[in-house]
Design an enzyme around this catalytic site. Structure first.
Site, PDB file in Angstrom:
ATOM      1  N   ASP A 257       0.866  -1.173   0.000  1.00 50.63           N
ATOM      2  CA  ASP A 257       0.000   0.000   0.000  1.00 50.63           C
ATOM      3  C   ASP A 257       0.905   1.226   0.000  1.00 50.63           C
ATOM      4  O   ASP A 257       1.557   1.539   0.992  1.00 50.63           O
ATOM      5  CB  ASP A 257      -0.889  -0.003   1.245  1.00 50.63           C
ATOM      6  CG  ASP A 257      -1.984   1.064   1.188  1.00 50.63           C
ATOM      7  OD1 ASP A 257      -1.833   2.021   0.407  1.00 50.63           O
ATOM      8  OD2 ASP A 257      -2.970   0.947   1.934  1.00 50.63           O
TER       9      ASP A 257
ATOM     10  N   GLU B 216      -0.271   4.266  -0.977  1.00 50.69           N
ATOM     11  CA  GLU B 216      -1.302   5.308  -0.951  1.00 50.69           C
ATOM     12  C   GLU B 216      -1.862   5.557  -2.336  1.00 50.69           C
ATOM     13  O   GLU B 216      -1.143   5.654  -3.327  1.00 50.69           O
ATOM     14  CB  GLU B 216      -0.793   6.620  -0.338  1.00 50.69           C
ATOM     15  CG  GLU B 216      -1.914   7.625  -0.045  1.00 50.69           C
ATOM     16  CD  GLU B 216      -3.051   7.036   0.789  1.00 50.69           C
ATOM     17  OE1 GLU B 216      -3.944   6.372   0.203  1.00 50.69           O
ATOM     18  OE2 GLU B 216      -3.052   7.217   2.018  1.00 50.69           O
ATOM     19  N   ASN B 217      -3.182   5.615  -2.372  1.00 53.78           N
ATOM     20  CA  ASN B 217      -3.946   5.746  -3.612  1.00 53.78           C
ATOM     21  C   ASN B 217      -3.639   4.612  -4.585  1.00 53.78           C
ATOM     22  O   ASN B 217      -3.668   4.792  -5.803  1.00 53.78           O
ATOM     23  CB  ASN B 217      -3.707   7.104  -4.269  1.00 53.78           C
ATOM     24  CG  ASN B 217      -4.236   8.232  -3.421  1.00 53.78           C
ATOM     25  OD1 ASN B 217      -5.289   8.114  -2.803  1.00 53.78           O
ATOM     26  ND2 ASN B 217      -3.501   9.335  -3.355  1.00 53.78           N
TER      27      ASN B 217
ATOM     28  N   GLY C 156      -4.011   4.118   5.500  1.00 49.73           N
ATOM     29  CA  GLY C 156      -3.379   5.345   5.956  1.00 49.73           C
ATOM     30  C   GLY C 156      -4.350   6.420   6.362  1.00 49.73           C
ATOM     31  O   GLY C 156      -4.060   7.249   7.229  1.00 49.73           O
ATOM     32  N   ASP C 157      -5.549   6.427   5.752  1.00 49.18           N
ATOM     33  CA  ASP C 157      -6.573   7.412   6.095  1.00 49.18           C
ATOM     34  C   ASP C 157      -7.620   6.829   7.043  1.00 49.18           C
ATOM     35  O   ASP C 157      -8.721   7.322   7.157  1.00 49.18           O
ATOM     36  CB  ASP C 157      -7.246   7.956   4.838  1.00 49.18           C
ATOM     37  CG  ASP C 157      -7.917   6.860   4.014  1.00 49.18           C
ATOM     38  OD1 ASP C 157      -7.842   5.669   4.398  1.00 49.18           O
ATOM     39  OD2 ASP C 157      -8.530   7.191   2.980  1.00 49.18           O
TER      40      ASP C 157
END
Length: 494
Positions: free
Chosen positions: A243, A245-246, A320-321
């Site tokens: 991962d 991010e995005n 992460g979010d």
């Protein structure tokens, strides 16, 4: 700096690391050989972080609820909180460098439930993991893991992993020594390869310090599951991916890597590491054998990932979010400063295999606790009347919640002076069939199979012991239902 210059310098750095790894090969090889000689001895002499340090890539975080990850570690592994009085207890090791003192947890949590409140960092960095706060994708704080739902053994020593149901998460947004920007790092995690889903995102590793999505390349974490919204590997999954991010990445391509296979070892070693314009995925069976490299090469061919923009927070069980719809089970994991050599990682894998992870033998007798609710299978009113549909209820330690698993696969309970069997009512096999207590008669509708994924299936029907509607309230009835992997179909006896 141009892309060509940066790539050249990054690869030069990797060559220097490789030469350093070669110089240490004799030492690392000796460590790997030592781990193969005696699982019991290795727990008292060295751990994975000793091997990483010898390879020049020391641990900056070392998390485990099952064992010490340094040969000299004698501190706490994790902390639990019990429901009855909210008291806290640190759970340590049986001896320096050894296995978790599971008996201490069992005694402290007897006749009530416990959750894991802290997973201590065994490194000198003190990067402990605690309850994750809310983030951009979901409010918080997140749930804490039930302390008893992931029993295991290491060379015969009982221990507990971290059972992550959807909504559960741990985090540290204020760390020390964890890679930021484009700095090199490595990480591994030991996971249950049979416990996963397609939710986002069951991660362990480097994430944003704000609990928000701050853009491409701001994460570098191990992901495990079978979501296909972003990248994926071959077969139906699950896959070990990164991962970043995005995107969940299986290789350089943003969508698909045929060399990233489906892996579902009961105990899985998953590794991700990254350096300037270089990263890799490696994995293997944590119970035997070595590691395979599923990807090693340049960063993904999309904007924002070269250079990376890592922020240095640590997450477990979430994105992460704070995306928290995923599930999984974590036993141990570390993060390193620097890009580990394959020789070092191979020695770490040998150490993991020597630790002797194995399924925890089902207890002969005890409460049957549901993973989704944390509550216990219960006979209504503690009645000996045949035909009462079983239910879940708060765990009390009473006779109506004490089940005995017999050699022939029955589950018996002694209530009001009567021994009764757990029974699929009328020998029916359809979804929704009531699961009741009935006089023991030896029928196949009274035989139950305990499975590695935590499910309990009827021998006659093949259907799962299921909490109706995935309910969590007291008195929710229990039934047969087609197995689908939900937490309302997972149980722990003991």
């Amino acid at each position: 700096m141009s892309d060509t210059t940066r790539t050249t310098r990054g690869r030069g750095a990797l060559r220097r690391l490789a030469r350093a790894g070669a110089a240490l090969a004799v030492l690392v090889g000796a460590l790997a050989g030592a781990t193969a000689t005696s699982g019991a001895a290795q727990a008292a002499t060295q751990g994975p972080c000793d091997i990483y340090r010898a390879g020049g890539t020391p641990c900056v975080a070392a998390h485990s609820t099952t064992r010490a990850l340094y040969g000299g570690y004698a501190g706490p592994l994790y902390q639990v909180r019990r429901a009855s009085d909210q008291a806290l207890r640190d759970i340590g090791v049986l001896s320096t460098g050894g296995y978790a003192d599971a008996a201490a947890q069992d005694a402290f949590c007897a006749h009530t439930t416990c959750v894991i409140t802290v997973i201590y960092d065994q490194s000198e960095r003190h990067n402990h993991l605690t309850q994750a706060p809310g983030g951009g994708a979901a409010p918080g704080p997140d749930n804490l893991a039930d302390a008893t739902l992931a029993p295991t053994t290491l060379n015969g020593h009982r221990a507990y992993g971290v059972y992550v149901a959807p909504g559960t998460g741990y985090r540290n947004n204020h760390t020390s020594g964890v890679a930021t920007g484009d700095q090199p790092e490595g990480m591994y995690a030991i996971l249950d390869g049979t416990h996963y889903n397609g939710g986002c995102c069951f991660d362990y590793g480097n994430a944003e310090t704000s609990s928000n999505d701050t853009g491409n390349g701001h994460m570098e974490a191990i992901y495990f599951g079978n979501i296909k919204v972003w990248g994926y590997g071959s077969g139906p999954g699950p896959w070990v991916m990164a991962d970043l991010e995005n995107g969940l990445f299986s290789g350089a391509d943003t969508r698909y890597n045929a060399n990233d296979p489906t892996v579902n070892h009961r105990y899985l070693t998953a590794m991700v590491k990254g350096a300037p314009n270089q990263w890799a995925i490696r994995a293997g069976d944590a119970q035997s054998g070595g590691l395979s490299t599923f990807y090693s090469g340049p960063r993904p061919n999309a904007a924002g990932y070269d250079p990376m923009h890592k922020e240095g927070a640590i997450i477990l069980g979430i994105g992460g979010d704070n995306s928290k719809s995923a599930r999984g089970t974590f036993y141990e994991g570390v993060m390193t400063a620097g890009y580990p050599s394959e020789a070092t990682e191979n020695a770490v894998q040998a150490n993991i295999v020597a630790a002797g992870y194995a399924n925890s033998p089902a207890a002969a007798s005890g409460a049957l606790r549901g993973a989704g609710s944390g509550k216990c299978l219960d006979v209504p009113g503690a009645s000996g009347t045949p035909g009462l549909q079983t239910q879940i209820n708060g765990c009390s330690g009473g006779a109506s919640q004490t089940w005995t698993r017999t050699a022939d696969g029955r589950l018996t309970v002694d209530v009001s002076g009567t021994t009764l069997c757990l029974d699929a009512y009328g020998g029916a096999t359809a979804d929704g069939t009531k699961v009741v207590t009935w006089p023991c008669n030896g029928g196949a509708n009274q035989q139950w199979q305990f499975n590695a994924d935590g499910s309990v299936t009827g021998v006659q029907s093949g259907r799962c012991l299921d909490v109706a509607g995935a309910g969590t309230a007291d008195a929710t009835p229990v039934q047969l239902w087609s197995c689908w992997g939900g937490d309302n179909q997972r149980w722990a006896l003991g």
